[in-house]
Every structure is written in C-alpha cells, then in structure tokens.
Scaffold this motif. Structure first.
Motif, mmCIF file in Angstrom:
data_model
loop_
_atom_site.group_PDB
_atom_site.id
_atom_site.type_symbol
_atom_site.label_atom_id
_atom_site.label_comp_id
_atom_site.label_asym_id
_atom_site.label_seq_id
_atom_site.Cartn_x
_atom_site.Cartn_y
_atom_site.Cartn_z
ATOM 1 N N LEU A 36 32.006 -21.065 7.403
ATOM 2 C CA LEU A 36 31.302 -21.412 8.637
ATOM 3 C C LEU A 36 31.525 -20.266 9.613
ATOM 4 C CD1 LEU A 36 32.454 -25.124 8.853
ATOM 5 C CD2 LEU A 36 30.332 -24.241 7.900
ATOM 6 N N VAL A 37 30.432 -19.686 10.078
ATOM 7 C CA VAL A 37 30.489 -18.542 10.987
ATOM 8 C C VAL A 37 30.187 -19.053 12.395
ATOM 9 C CG1 VAL A 37 29.545 -16.273 11.543
ATOM 10 C CG2 VAL A 37 29.695 -17.010 9.137
ATOM 11 N N SER A 44 27.051 -21.333 11.894
ATOM 12 C CA SER A 44 26.121 -21.164 10.795
ATOM 13 C C SER A 44 26.874 -21.249 9.470
ATOM 14 C CB SER A 44 25.442 -19.799 10.925
ATOM 15 O OG SER A 44 24.601 -19.555 9.831
ATOM 16 N N PRO A 45 26.490 -22.178 8.581
ATOM 17 C CA PRO A 45 27.141 -22.248 7.278
ATOM 18 C C PRO A 45 26.576 -21.182 6.344
ATOM 19 C CG PRO A 45 25.477 -23.949 7.440
ATOM 20 C CD PRO A 45 25.500 -23.246 8.768
ATOM 21 N N ARG A 46 27.436 -20.580 5.553
ATOM 22 C CA ARG A 46 27.023 -19.614 4.539
ATOM 23 C C ARG A 46 27.727 -20.000 3.251
ATOM 24 N NH1 ARG A 46 25.183 -15.049 7.642
ATOM 25 N NH2 ARG A 46 24.430 -16.079 9.518
ATOM 26 N N LEU A 74 35.633 -17.370 11.743
ATOM 27 C CA LEU A 74 35.277 -17.745 10.384
ATOM 28 C C LEU A 74 36.202 -18.861 9.900
ATOM 29 C CD1 LEU A 74 34.955 -14.176 8.851
ATOM 30 C CD2 LEU A 74 33.129 -15.595 9.803
ATOM 31 N N LEU A 75 35.601 -19.891 9.313
ATOM 32 C CA LEU A 75 36.359 -20.978 8.712
ATOM 33 C C LEU A 75 35.953 -21.055 7.250
ATOM 34 C CD1 LEU A 75 38.238 -23.439 8.900
ATOM 35 C CD2 LEU A 75 36.235 -24.798 9.510
ATOM 36 N N THR A 92 37.980 -5.973 7.333
ATOM 37 C CA THR A 92 36.537 -5.995 7.150
ATOM 38 C C THR A 92 36.138 -6.902 5.990
ATOM 39 O OG1 THR A 92 36.512 -3.678 7.854
ATOM 40 C CG2 THR A 92 34.483 -4.552 6.880
ATOM 41 N N LEU A 93 35.194 -7.805 6.277
ATOM 42 C CA LEU A 93 34.616 -8.681 5.262
ATOM 43 C C LEU A 93 33.126 -8.397 5.162
ATOM 44 C CD1 LEU A 93 36.214 -12.103 6.294
ATOM 45 C CD2 LEU A 93 36.969 -10.555 4.490
ATOM 46 N N ALA A 94 32.561 -8.622 3.991
ATOM 47 C CA ALA A 94 31.111 -8.505 3.802
ATOM 48 C C ALA A 94 30.586 -9.869 3.385
ATOM 49 C CB ALA A 94 30.786 -7.464 2.746
ATOM 50 N N ILE A 95 29.776 -10.477 4.258
ATOM 51 C CA ILE A 95 29.168 -11.773 3.982
ATOM 52 C C ILE A 95 27.703 -11.512 3.648
ATOM 53 C CG2 ILE A 95 28.621 -14.057 4.900
ATOM 54 C CD1 ILE A 95 30.963 -13.658 6.881
#
Length: 90
Positions: free
Chosen positions: A23-24, A36-38, A78-79, A52-55
């Motif tokens: 969840l962003v 926003s859910p991803r 971020l969750l 650094t993360l890449a979504i």
C-alpha cells in the motif's frame, strides 16, 4: 521498535521479498492523502539498494495521484503485506 527508518535492514528486505501487496500512501502539497494498492507475485517489488525500491507501474485506474504527490512532496509511506501469513505478536 522503530516505525520509521531511513535504510532497509536485512529483515525488511526479507519481508519485501515475500510480499505480494504493498500500500503506497502519499500526500499532496495541500495535505490531501491518497493510498494506492499495488500487487503482484511475491517479490514483485525490487530492492535496488539500502534506500531504493522499484515498484512496477501498473495500469490500474489510470490516475497518477501517487506519482504527482511524490513529485510534489518527495514523500511516500509503504506498507508491505503478506496475505494469508499468520499474525505475529511480539
């Protein structure tokens, strides 16, 4: 326990690699919030380095709210969730 961190630990990297849902959360310059859910297969979010993360981008509802908010404020929360995982109390 620290709830906010500036770098990923080995424990957080393992959690991210098992997660199929993130969840962003973001906020715009006026203070309006958005979440926003991803989702994707476990490990769909890549850890590039300790900060650094890449979504992956997804078509979703075709609204760029999260991106616009992060550009405006430079912040996101971020969750990461592992659906079906047993609850841990501790």
């Amino acid at each position: 326990m620290r709830k906010q961190m500036t770098e990923l630990t080995e424990q957080t990297r393992r959690l991210i690699s098992c997660s199929s849902l993130v969840l962003v959360a973001s906020v715009d310059a006026e203070g309006n919030c958005d979440v926003s859910p991803r989702g994707g297969p476990a490990g769909f979010v890549a850890v590039l380095d300790a900060r650094t993360l890449a979504i992956p981008d997804a078509t979703g509802n075709k609204r760029p709210d999260s991106l616009q908010n992060v550009i405006a404020t430079g912040r996101a929360g971020l969750l990461f969730v592992i659906p079906g995982a047993p609850r841990h109390s501790g």
